[in-house]
Design an enzyme around this catalytic site. Structure first.
Site, PDB file in Angstrom:
ATOM      1  N   GLU A 248     -14.010  -1.214   6.018  1.00  0.00           N
ATOM      2  CA  GLU A 248     -13.937   0.128   5.443  1.00  0.00           C
ATOM      3  C   GLU A 248     -15.227   0.367   4.676  1.00  0.00           C
ATOM      4  OE1 GLU A 248     -10.152   1.566   3.798  1.00  0.00           O
ATOM      5  OE2 GLU A 248     -11.245   2.054   1.958  1.00  0.00           O
TER       6      GLU A 248
ATOM      7  N   TYR B 111       0.838  -1.202   0.000  1.00  0.00           N
ATOM      8  CA  TYR B 111       0.000   0.000   0.000  1.00  0.00           C
ATOM      9  C   TYR B 111       0.876   1.256   0.000  1.00  0.00           C
ATOM     10  CZ  TYR B 111      -3.099   3.713   1.640  1.00  0.00           C
ATOM     11  OH  TYR B 111      -3.768   4.901   1.773  1.00  0.00           O
TER      12      TYR B 111
ATOM     13  N   ARG C  18     -11.176  13.270   2.129  1.00  0.00           N
ATOM     14  CA  ARG C  18     -12.196  12.439   2.787  1.00  0.00           C
ATOM     15  C   ARG C  18     -13.460  12.356   1.950  1.00  0.00           C
ATOM     16  NH1 ARG C  18      -9.128   9.343   5.782  1.00  0.00           N
ATOM     17  NH2 ARG C  18      -7.871  10.535   7.265  1.00  0.00           N
TER      18      ARG C  18
ATOM     19  N   TYR D  14      -0.951  12.711   6.948  1.00  0.00           N
ATOM     20  CA  TYR D  14      -0.542  11.620   7.839  1.00  0.00           C
ATOM     21  C   TYR D  14       0.960  11.695   8.094  1.00  0.00           C
ATOM     22  CZ  TYR D  14      -4.864   8.724   7.416  1.00  0.00           C
ATOM     23  OH  TYR D  14      -6.129   8.221   7.459  1.00  0.00           O
TER      24      TYR D  14
ATOM     25  N   ARG E 296       1.467   6.875  -6.778  1.00  0.00           N
ATOM     26  CA  ARG E 296       0.327   7.774  -6.992  1.00  0.00           C
ATOM     27  C   ARG E 296       0.760   9.228  -6.792  1.00  0.00           C
ATOM     28  NH1 ARG E 296      -5.125   7.108  -3.413  1.00  0.00           N
ATOM     29  NH2 ARG E 296      -3.579   7.056  -1.735  1.00  0.00           N
TER      30      ARG E 296
HETATM   31  C1  3EB Z   1      -7.581   5.822   5.828  1.00  0.00           C
HETATM   32  O1  3EB Z   1      -8.446   6.587   6.222  1.00  0.00           O
HETATM   33  C2  3EB Z   1      -8.026   4.432   5.434  1.00  0.00           C
HETATM   34  O2  3EB Z   1      -5.182   5.521  -0.181  1.00  0.00           O
HETATM   35  O3  3EB Z   1      -6.799   6.119  -1.497  1.00  0.00           O
HETATM   36  C3  3EB Z   1      -9.173   5.177   2.773  1.00  0.00           C
HETATM   37  C4  3EB Z   1      -9.549   5.814   1.596  1.00  0.00           C
HETATM   38  C5  3EB Z   1      -7.887   4.702   2.912  1.00  0.00           C
HETATM   39  C6  3EB Z   1      -8.632   5.975   0.559  1.00  0.00           C
HETATM   40  C7  3EB Z   1      -6.380   5.727  -0.399  1.00  0.00           C
HETATM   41  C8  3EB Z   1      -6.983   4.863   1.858  1.00  0.00           C
HETATM   42  C9  3EB Z   1      -7.349   5.504   0.698  1.00  0.00           C
HETATM   43  O4  3EB Z   1      -6.387   6.097   5.770  1.00  0.00           O
HETATM   44  C10 3EB Z   1      -7.456   3.988   4.149  1.00  0.00           C
END
Ligand code: 3EB
Length: 359
Positions: free
Chosen positions: A329, A149, A222, A209, A156
């Site tokens: 999820e 990931y 989001r 993050y 990306r």
């Molecule tokens: C998170 O909130 C959970 O890498 O495109 C959620 C939605 C998550 C999209 C992405 C990853 C992605 O981090 C993981």
């Protein structure tokens, strides 16, 4: 009977009924989920065939996006797409191949896929992406000393940067899930309209993050909000049991499900605060739920039914989530039409299963 088509409609069909779409001018494209991936007879239409298990007893399904705009199909390298005046849906499937340099195959393949997508969007003049869907196998496995990931996140983000796109603030909604096999699959819905990112006040924006989650922060918002055909629409990214940047409720799938839904409720509230007339509601969204362990399905379904309190369109899939400790999820969208475009007037019934009641 054919009522006037909405500018955007999501239909969920059993994969066995995909042939119903033949000759329907309204089809933009979509994705089918089955294990193993079924070979699709979708012609020139952009449809992903993703290897993903469904919980026991659930039939393989296809998510189909429709639009009332006059549509035309096209290809750009490995991308198949279909576009109208304001919407473009496309998809790309690439086998992972090793590059000539030090990048891992997944990182290089992800970068190539996103570069091709951004090239197409620049050529066609569709500058805003409403939503990306990403699927590739073994999302939590480590190779080349980095979790896959995280390799995906590097590739990306490098493609975003190479195309002069922001990697903070103004980024699209997305999800990234582990598939059962095959290559990298990316689907996307883009528009010429203005898309506004929506963040969740309960969560640190993913693009901020800290480095404990990988050398590059994930490039997604989001949610994305847009006004199309006079309607406000909301595309909510994959949403997990994360508050701040931390995973909550290790090993407790019921509590993780409730936390996902608290997060989705917070995103809906934030979207309604930004667009007071929009009136987005939890019980009027279409949901897609990815459960890591098929045996947790009943628990997740029960928690959703309790939290939402009304039958909603919901598709359940079995997939690995992008942090090893996440068990579920949930993604969602709303404001567009949901369901079949027509009703069998002789019976008054919809002709096939299109929505799954929770309870
Ligand atoms: C998170 O909130 C959970 O890498 O495109 C959620 C939605 C998550 C999209 C992405 C990853 C992605 O981090 C993981």
């Amino acid at each position: 009977m054919m009522p006037a088509e909405a500018i955007l409609r999501l239909e969920v069909l059993p994969a066995s009924q995909l042939s119903r779409l033949a000759g329907q001018d309204s089809v933009l494209g979509g994705a089918c989920f089955s294990h193993p991936a079924r070979s699709l007879d979708a012609g020139e239409l952009p449809f992903l065939a993703v290897d993903m298990s469904l919980p026991a007893g659930e039939e393989a399904i296809c998510e189909v996006w429709h639009s009332r705009e006059p549509l035309a199909s096209g290809r750009h390298g490995p991308i198949r797409y279909r576009q109208g005046e304001t919407l473009l849906f496309g998809c790309i499937s690439l086998d992972e191949t090793a590059p000539q340099d030090a990048r891992s195959p997944l990182q290089a393949t992800t970068e190539a896929a996103y570069q091709a997508i951004f090239e197409l969007l620049e050529l066609r003049g569709f500058h805003s992406v409403l939503r990306f869907w990403n699927y590739f196998p073994e999302i939590n496995r480590e190779s080349h000393a980095v979790e896959r990931y995280r390799q995906f996140n590097i590739g990306r983000q490098d493609a975003f940067l190479a195309h002069g796109r922001s990697v903070v603030d103004k980024v699209p909604a997305a999800c990234a899930l582990g598939s059962g096999g095959g290559g990298l699959h990316v689907a996307f819905l883009a528009t010429r309209a203005n898309v506004i990112g929506v963040e969740n006040p309960r969560q640190l924006s993913a693009y901020h993050y800290p480095s404990q989650y990988g050398p590059r922060s994930p490039t997604f918002a989001r949610a994305g909000r847009v006004r199309l055909g006079g309607r406000d629409m909301l595309f909510i990214s994959g949403t997990a049991s994360i508050v701040g940047h931390q995973t909550l409720h290790h090993g407790d799938v019921a509590a993780q499900t409730r936390e996902c839904l608290h997060n989705i409720a917070a995103i809906v509230a934030e979207a309604n605060r930004q667009a007071p007339g929009a009136g987005f509601r939890l019980d009027q969204l279409a949901y897609k739920i990815y459960v890591r362990h098929a045996e947790d399905l009943a628990t997740v379904r029960r928690e959703m039914a309790q939290f939402i309190g009304a039958p909603v369109s919901a598709v359940f899939l079995q997939a690995d989530v992008c942090r090893a400790e996440l068990l579920v999820e949930i993604e969602a969208s709303g404001g567009h039409a949901i369901g079949p475009g027509w009703t069998d007037i002789s019976t008054g019934n919809t002709p096939c299963l299109t929505t799954v009641a929770l309870a």
